[in-house]
Motif scaffolding. Structure first.
Motif, PDB file in Angstrom:
ATOM      1  N   ASP A  51      34.810  35.972  48.621  1.00 47.15           N
ATOM      2  CA  ASP A  51      33.548  36.689  47.954  1.00 47.15           C
ATOM      3  C   ASP A  51      34.222  37.498  46.691  1.00 47.15           C
ATOM      4  O   ASP A  51      33.431  37.358  45.910  1.00 47.15           O
ATOM      5  CB  ASP A  51      33.398  37.850  48.827  1.00 47.15           C
ATOM      6  N   LYS A  52      35.480  37.517  46.558  1.00 49.64           N
ATOM      7  CA  LYS A  52      36.037  38.350  45.353  1.00 49.64           C
ATOM      8  C   LYS A  52      35.860  37.281  44.094  1.00 49.64           C
ATOM      9  O   LYS A  52      35.484  37.562  42.916  1.00 49.64           O
ATOM     10  CB  LYS A  52      37.266  38.871  45.496  1.00 49.64           C
ATOM     11  N   ARG A  53      36.364  36.158  44.556  1.00 53.87           N
ATOM     12  CA  ARG A  53      36.531  34.920  43.174  1.00 53.87           C
ATOM     13  C   ARG A  53      34.841  34.703  42.902  1.00 53.87           C
ATOM     14  O   ARG A  53      34.587  34.547  41.720  1.00 53.87           O
ATOM     15  CB  ARG A  53      36.705  33.622  43.756  1.00 53.87           C
ATOM     16  N   VAL A  54      34.034  34.757  43.775  1.00 55.00           N
ATOM     17  CA  VAL A  54      32.613  34.279  43.410  1.00 55.00           C
ATOM     18  C   VAL A  54      31.658  35.504  43.248  1.00 55.00           C
ATOM     19  O   VAL A  54      30.452  35.737  42.730  1.00 55.00           O
ATOM     20  CB  VAL A  54      31.826  33.516  44.392  1.00 55.00           C
ATOM     21  N   TYR A  61      31.375  45.588  51.684  1.00 54.73           N
ATOM     22  CA  TYR A  61      31.898  46.198  50.359  1.00 54.73           C
ATOM     23  C   TYR A  61      31.123  45.103  49.246  1.00 54.73           C
ATOM     24  O   TYR A  61      30.325  44.322  49.580  1.00 54.73           O
ATOM     25  CB  TYR A  61      33.504  45.546  50.168  1.00 54.73           C
ATOM     26  N   ARG A  62      31.245  45.782  47.944  1.00 50.82           N
ATOM     27  CA  ARG A  62      30.489  45.070  47.177  1.00 50.82           C
ATOM     28  C   ARG A  62      31.491  44.979  45.709  1.00 50.82           C
ATOM     29  O   ARG A  62      32.187  46.202  45.555  1.00 50.82           O
ATOM     30  CB  ARG A  62      29.036  45.580  46.618  1.00 50.82           C
ATOM     31  N   PHE A  63      31.020  44.176  44.994  1.00 44.78           N
ATOM     32  CA  PHE A  63      32.032  43.973  43.751  1.00 44.78           C
ATOM     33  C   PHE A  63      31.097  44.487  42.520  1.00 44.78           C
ATOM     34  O   PHE A  63      30.127  43.769  42.431  1.00 44.78           O
ATOM     35  CB  PHE A  63      32.596  42.518  43.430  1.00 44.78           C
ATOM     36  N   GLU A  64      31.810  44.929  41.615  1.00 41.97           N
ATOM     37  CA  GLU A  64      31.200  45.630  40.525  1.00 41.97           C
ATOM     38  C   GLU A  64      32.130  45.373  39.296  1.00 41.97           C
ATOM     39  O   GLU A  64      33.095  46.120  39.050  1.00 41.97           O
ATOM     40  CB  GLU A  64      30.726  47.131  40.582  1.00 41.97           C
ATOM     41  N   SER A  65      31.805  44.223  38.353  1.00 43.41           N
ATOM     42  CA  SER A  65      32.974  43.972  37.352  1.00 43.41           C
ATOM     43  C   SER A  65      34.100  44.048  37.988  1.00 43.41           C
ATOM     44  O   SER A  65      34.334  42.892  38.485  1.00 43.41           O
ATOM     45  CB  SER A  65      32.567  44.952  36.206  1.00 43.41           C
ATOM     46  N   SER A  66      35.097  44.734  37.235  1.00 40.14           N
ATOM     47  CA  SER A  66      36.478  44.430  38.001  1.00 40.14           C
ATOM     48  C   SER A  66      36.836  45.579  39.038  1.00 40.14           C
ATOM     49  O   SER A  66      38.084  45.994  39.172  1.00 40.14           O
ATOM     50  CB  SER A  66      37.572  44.758  36.783  1.00 40.14           C
ATOM     51  N   LYS A  67      35.802  46.138  39.958  1.00 42.48           N
ATOM     52  CA  LYS A  67      36.186  46.853  40.741  1.00 42.48           C
ATOM     53  C   LYS A  67      35.335  46.655  42.219  1.00 42.48           C
ATOM     54  O   LYS A  67      34.620  45.920  41.964  1.00 42.48           O
ATOM     55  CB  LYS A  67      35.624  48.463  40.379  1.00 42.48           C
TER      56      LYS A  67
END
Length: 102
Positions: A51-54, A61-67
């Motif tokens: 999930d982090k790679r894509v 959790y959720r990814f926001e740019s580099s966080k």
């Protein structure tokens, strides 16, 4: 919920009797377990890395740019941490500190 609040904010809870005591004790134990569980601990590490790679977000959790953003295991308040690090996350709401790998 009462036990979590008491632990998070350092409140003194008066001794309960009868059914109230029987309900508070398991809640207190669960609150202690929640405080001991680090964020992202229940996430499958392989799935998390994919999930982090894509950049795919989930309910946990959720990814926001580099966080990465996730909820505090103790109080549920959201926090954001930099990706790819071992960090100690400190919740701004309850002050709990948790070690996690983002």
């Amino acid at each position: 919920m009462l036990a979590k609040r008491a632990l998070a904010f350092g409140e003194e809870v008066r001794p309960f009797t009868g059914a109230a005591d029987g309900a508070y004790r398991p809640g207190h134990q669960r609150a202690l377990e929640d405080y001991a569980r680090p964020p992202l601990a229940s996430a499958d590490r392989r799935q998390y890395e994919l999930d982090k790679r894509v950049g795919r977000s989930t309910a946990e959790y959720r990814f926001e740019s580099s966080k990465v953003a996730f909820a505090c295991p103790a109080c549920g308040h959201g926090t954001r941490m930099p990706l790819g690090r071992r960090v100690t996350a400190r919740c701004r709401t309850c002050g709990s500190a948790f070690h996690c790998v983002t």
